[in-house]
Write an enzyme that holds these catalytic residues in place. Structure first.
Site, PDB file in Angstrom:
ATOM      1  N   HIS A  36      -8.278   1.877   8.581  1.00 53.63           N
ATOM      2  CA  HIS A  36      -7.892   0.644   8.895  1.00 53.63           C
ATOM      3  C   HIS A  36      -8.656  -0.126  10.063  1.00 53.63           C
ATOM      4  O   HIS A  36      -7.894  -0.687  10.795  1.00 53.63           O
ATOM      5  CB  HIS A  36      -6.188   0.638   9.043  1.00 53.63           C
TER       6      HIS A  36
ATOM      7  N   TYR B   6      -0.073  -5.117  -0.252  1.00 55.17           N
ATOM      8  CA  TYR B   6       0.987  -4.289   0.539  1.00 55.17           C
ATOM      9  C   TYR B   6       2.454  -4.007  -0.066  1.00 55.17           C
ATOM     10  O   TYR B   6       2.928  -5.118  -0.688  1.00 55.17           O
ATOM     11  CB  TYR B   6       1.300  -4.958   1.895  1.00 55.17           C
TER      12      TYR B   6
ATOM     13  N   LYS C 288      -6.827   2.402  -1.051  1.00 54.95           N
ATOM     14  CA  LYS C 288      -7.370   2.205   0.429  1.00 54.95           C
ATOM     15  C   LYS C 288      -6.484   2.784   1.371  1.00 54.95           C
ATOM     16  O   LYS C 288      -5.379   2.491   1.564  1.00 54.95           O
ATOM     17  CB  LYS C 288      -7.218   0.585   0.884  1.00 54.95           C
TER      18      LYS C 288
ATOM     19  N   THR D 204      -3.053  -0.919  -0.148  1.00 54.93           N
ATOM     20  CA  THR D 204      -3.307  -0.402   0.913  1.00 54.93           C
ATOM     21  C   THR D 204      -2.239   0.663   1.270  1.00 54.93           C
ATOM     22  O   THR D 204      -0.942   0.448   1.179  1.00 54.93           O
ATOM     23  CB  THR D 204      -3.297  -1.352   2.109  1.00 54.93           C
TER      24      THR D 204
ATOM     25  N   SER E 259      -6.292 -10.582   1.195  1.00 50.84           N
ATOM     26  CA  SER E 259      -5.063  -9.978   1.742  1.00 50.84           C
ATOM     27  C   SER E 259      -3.917 -10.462   1.218  1.00 50.84           C
ATOM     28  O   SER E 259      -3.561 -11.623   1.224  1.00 50.84           O
ATOM     29  CB  SER E 259      -5.204  -9.946   3.104  1.00 50.84           C
TER      30      SER E 259
END
Length: 378
Positions: A276, A130, A252, A156, A107
């Site tokens: 999520h 992100y 995603k 994402t 992440s």
């Protein structure tokens, strides 16, 4: 670890070892947590067809996800603050995934950096991005992932605005934790966790600290993170990121057929049917409920993956039977990590593999490629 037989048992062991604020971070959803609960309960509604007198020898769960060979159709999902479930958590989880033979996804909001994970692995891992307002920082992240030889970028799409998770607000969640009486008590009752944390310097968001502009201390880091998620994210940004990345791209956060068609049109290699983990739009459908609808809409144009609510190998099998090429696990591997570090993550993967293998045999199938909706009871 060998005595633990289910993901539920691993969860309880993690609950006893990890400070409450970090366990709750992993084990929570938005608002009423209705979608979080539905992710799990909707799997239970799906029943399997028991078949007998079929050859069950020579079984294999091996397949591919975006062209990468995997021991079973499972990947470790990107999860924030993983290194707060266990010291150096992302590094340990990546090692366990590599050893087992499934992808690990790091992440953006990890405690261990891209470079930290690359330093302890020998095979490429995946990186989740992100999109921040600071596009220069985003481009830098992409270049760092390239330098680390990450083999896929997971973008994402469903966190432009942060969903409210009551537990995090009540716990005063932060990384590293604040030194208030409440937080000191939580840590004092988890001595083994504390001892491990004392041995590492990785206690903050290392993909951001030292890389983002004007982030000089923890308070500015916290402010920067809260301010930087970009609510203007659009399909134009997806095209920009695809061009900058130039490699395998996974989108995603798809939970609607119209968005799935746009994802297929974007030229991405795969999409992940995901809400999520029930942490964003409370009241949305579960991932497994939307999976067959999205497969029917775009499954012939783009590889479809899913995450959310997977707690057993049977759940993985059900998702694959409904058309998922791969399934991501977040909370299950976090429970394993919190309970036993690298060995705990490996045990979670072993549990899922055995459950899926035995279930597949009892459904009368020998190869994961044979799984389709015919194994599901009407």
């Amino acid at each position: 670890m060998d005595k633990i037989l289910t993901i539920a048992e691993m969860k309880e062991k993690a609950r006893r070892r990890v400070p409450k604020m970090f366990f709750d971070y992993a084990d929570s959803g938005a608002w009423t947590e209705g979608t979080y609960r539905a992710n799990e309960s909707d799997f239970e509604k799906i029943k399997l067809r028991q078949r007998v007198l079929v050859d069950m020898t020579g079984r294999s769960l091996e397949t591919t996800m975006i062209g990468h060979k995997v021991k079973m159709p499972v990947a470790l999902a990107p999860t924030g603050l993983t290194g707060m479930q266990h010291a150096d958590g992302e590094m340990l989880a990546a090692q366990a995934a590599e050893e087992f033979g499934v992808p690990f996804t790091l992440s953006t909001m990890s405690i261990c950096s891209i470079e930290d994970v690359a330093s302890v692995t020998t095979k490429p891992f995946w990186f989740q991005l992100y999109v921040m307002r600071d596009r220069e920082f985003v481009e830098n992240l992409i270049n760092r992932a390239k330098a680390a030889k990450c083999s896929a970028l997971v973008l994402t799409l469903d966190l432009q605005i942060l969903g409210q998770r009551h537990k995090d607000l009540r716990n005063g969640l932060s990384a590293p934790p604040k030194f208030t009486p409440k937080h000191i008590y939580q840590m004092a009752t988890r001595p083994f966790w504390c001892l491990d944390m004392l041995k590492t310097q990785r206690r903050t968001f290392r993909n951001i600290a030292g890389h983002a502009k004007n982030v000089s201390d923890l308070s500015s880091l916290s402010s920067w993170t809260a301010e930087q998620f970009d609510p203007r994210l659009s399909w134009k940004d997806v095209a920009w990121i695809k061009e900058k990345w130039g490699g395998k791209l996974i989108l995603k956060g798809i939970l609607d057929e119209e968005d799935a068609r746009a994802a297929a049109d974007s030229g991405a290699d795969a999409l992940i049917v995901s809400n999520h983990g029930g942490r964003q739009l409370d009241g949305a459908h579960s991932s497994i409920a939307m999976l067959p609808r999205i497969v029917d809409a775009v499954g012939d144009r783009i590889e479809v993956h899913m995450d959310g609510g997977v707690r057993s190998g049977q759940d993985v099998l059900k998702a694959v039977a409904l058309g998922a090429r791969g399934v991501y696990i977040g909370r299950p591997f976090l429970y394993g990590l919190g309970a036993g570090g690298r060995a705990g993550v490996r045990r979670v993967l072993d549990i899922l593999h055995k459950e899926m293998d035995v279930t597949m045999a009892l459904c009368g199938k020998r190869q994961v490629s044979e799984l389709d909706r015919s194994v599901l009871a009407a």
